[in-house]
Design a protein around this motif. Structure first.
Motif, short mmCIF file in Angstrom:
data_model
loop_
_atom_site.label_atom_id
_atom_site.label_comp_id
_atom_site.label_asym_id
_atom_site.label_seq_id
_atom_site.Cartn_x
_atom_site.Cartn_y
_atom_site.Cartn_z
N ASP A 231 0.83 -1.21 0.00
CA ASP A 231 0.00 0.00 0.00
C ASP A 231 0.86 1.26 0.00
N ASN A 232 1.99 1.17 0.67
CA ASN A 232 2.91 2.32 0.77
C ASN A 232 4.30 1.88 0.33
N ILE A 233 4.82 2.50 -0.72
CA ILE A 233 6.13 2.10 -1.25
C ILE A 233 7.16 3.23 -1.10
N THR A 234 6.92 4.15 -0.16
CA THR A 234 7.86 5.26 0.01
C THR A 234 9.27 4.77 0.37
N ILE A 235 9.36 3.62 1.00
CA ILE A 235 10.67 3.09 1.35
C ILE A 235 11.52 2.82 0.11
N CYS A 236 10.86 2.59 -1.02
CA CYS A 236 11.59 2.29 -2.26
C CYS A 236 12.45 3.47 -2.73
N SER A 237 12.10 4.67 -2.28
CA SER A 237 12.87 5.85 -2.69
C SER A 237 14.30 5.80 -2.16
N LYS A 238 14.53 4.93 -1.18
CA LYS A 238 15.87 4.82 -0.60
C LYS A 238 16.70 3.71 -1.26
N PHE A 239 16.08 3.00 -2.19
CA PHE A 239 16.79 1.90 -2.85
C PHE A 239 17.81 2.43 -3.85
N THR A 240 18.78 1.60 -4.18
CA THR A 240 19.78 1.95 -5.19
C THR A 240 19.13 2.00 -6.57
N ILE A 241 19.33 3.09 -7.28
CA ILE A 241 18.73 3.27 -8.60
C ILE A 241 19.64 2.70 -9.68
N ARG A 242 19.07 1.90 -10.54
CA ARG A 242 19.76 1.40 -11.73
C ARG A 242 19.00 1.91 -12.95
N ARG A 243 19.64 2.74 -13.74
CA ARG A 243 18.94 3.41 -14.84
C ARG A 243 19.53 3.00 -16.19
#
Length: 243
Positions: A24-36
């Motif tokens: 329901d809440n995925i705000t924690i994902c903003s702290k994950f390592t970004i692979r672009r």
């Protein structure tokens, strides 16, 4: 590793996703390592070669069949439309068959046609739009190979479409307000004529029959052209027919 998808995301609202984490809440994902990715429409092997020792967010378009080809059977299972969407799409097809007065879909070959123009017309990025010559050629291909072909056409630019499609009694124009209904309805056809863009691409893939595509989706020397591989082979699915 586990896949996290937002409960409120469109992919979850449209498809019956299973065996993944719906949060329901995925705000924690903003702290994950970004692979672009470096190119939106080309395959980059290093993008998916990463350790499972940390959390990752993968961006952004991933518009290459090579990313998921080995998991294509599982992905088709994931991309099962929710019941209400599937029922509305089936009702649309049944109404078309009733309008044609042909008794059953077994008596015809349905070809879904998605014509995208809109934001791709006269844009400054380098998109090409499919031509009337391409559409005529694609229709001729299916008419010459299958019997009793009916073309179900969806486009936001109906005026251009009607002016540029061949005069043919086998054309059925549809207008659905919800884009998920457009996808689900055209995916119930036997084959697909795509034009440009990812929307029609996924309609063709979900349908699973023969698919034609416009071979020149980007103008040479433009930004959009740099987003594809040299010969477009990373983008267009194996076995599809370029025209």
């Amino acid at each position: 590793m586990r896949i996290i998808v937002s409960k409120h995301s469109e992919v979850n609202l449209v498809f019956k996703l299973h065996d993944i984490d719906i949060w329901d809440n995925i705000t924690i994902c903003s702290k994950f390592t970004i692979r672009r990715e470096k190119q939106n429409c080309a395959y980059e092997p290093n993008l998916i070669n990463f350790p499972n020792s940390h959390n990752s967010r993968i961006f952004s378009c991933l518009q290459s069949w090579k990313y998921f080809y080995d998991s294509r059977i599982e992905l088709r299972t994931q991309f099962t439309f929710r019941d209400l969407i599937r029922q509305e799409a089936e009702n649309n097809i049944n109404q078309i068959i009733k309008r044609l007065d042909i008794g059953s879909s077994k008596n015809i070959t349905l070809v879904g046609v998605h014509i995208r123009r809109g934001d791709m017309v006269n844009n400054g990025l380098g998109f090409n739009v499919a031509t009337s010559q391409y559409l005529t050629k694609a229709m001729h291909y299916f008419n010459s190979k299958y019997q009793n072909v009916k073309f179900i056409i969806s486009s936001l630019d109906v005026q251009w479409t009607k002016a540029n499609m061949p005069n043919n009694t086998n054309l059925i124009y549809t207008s659905y307000p919800k884009r998920e209904i457009v996808v689900a309805t055209l995916a119930l056809c036997n084959h697909t004529i795509t034009t440009v863009g990812s929307f029609g691409w996924w309609i063709g893939w979900l349908t699973g029959g023969e698919v034609t595509y416009f071979k020149w989706p980007a103008k040479e020397g433009t930004f959009v052209r740099t987003q594809y591989s040299k010969d477009y082979s990373d983008f267009f699915y194996p076995g599809w027919i370029g025209m």
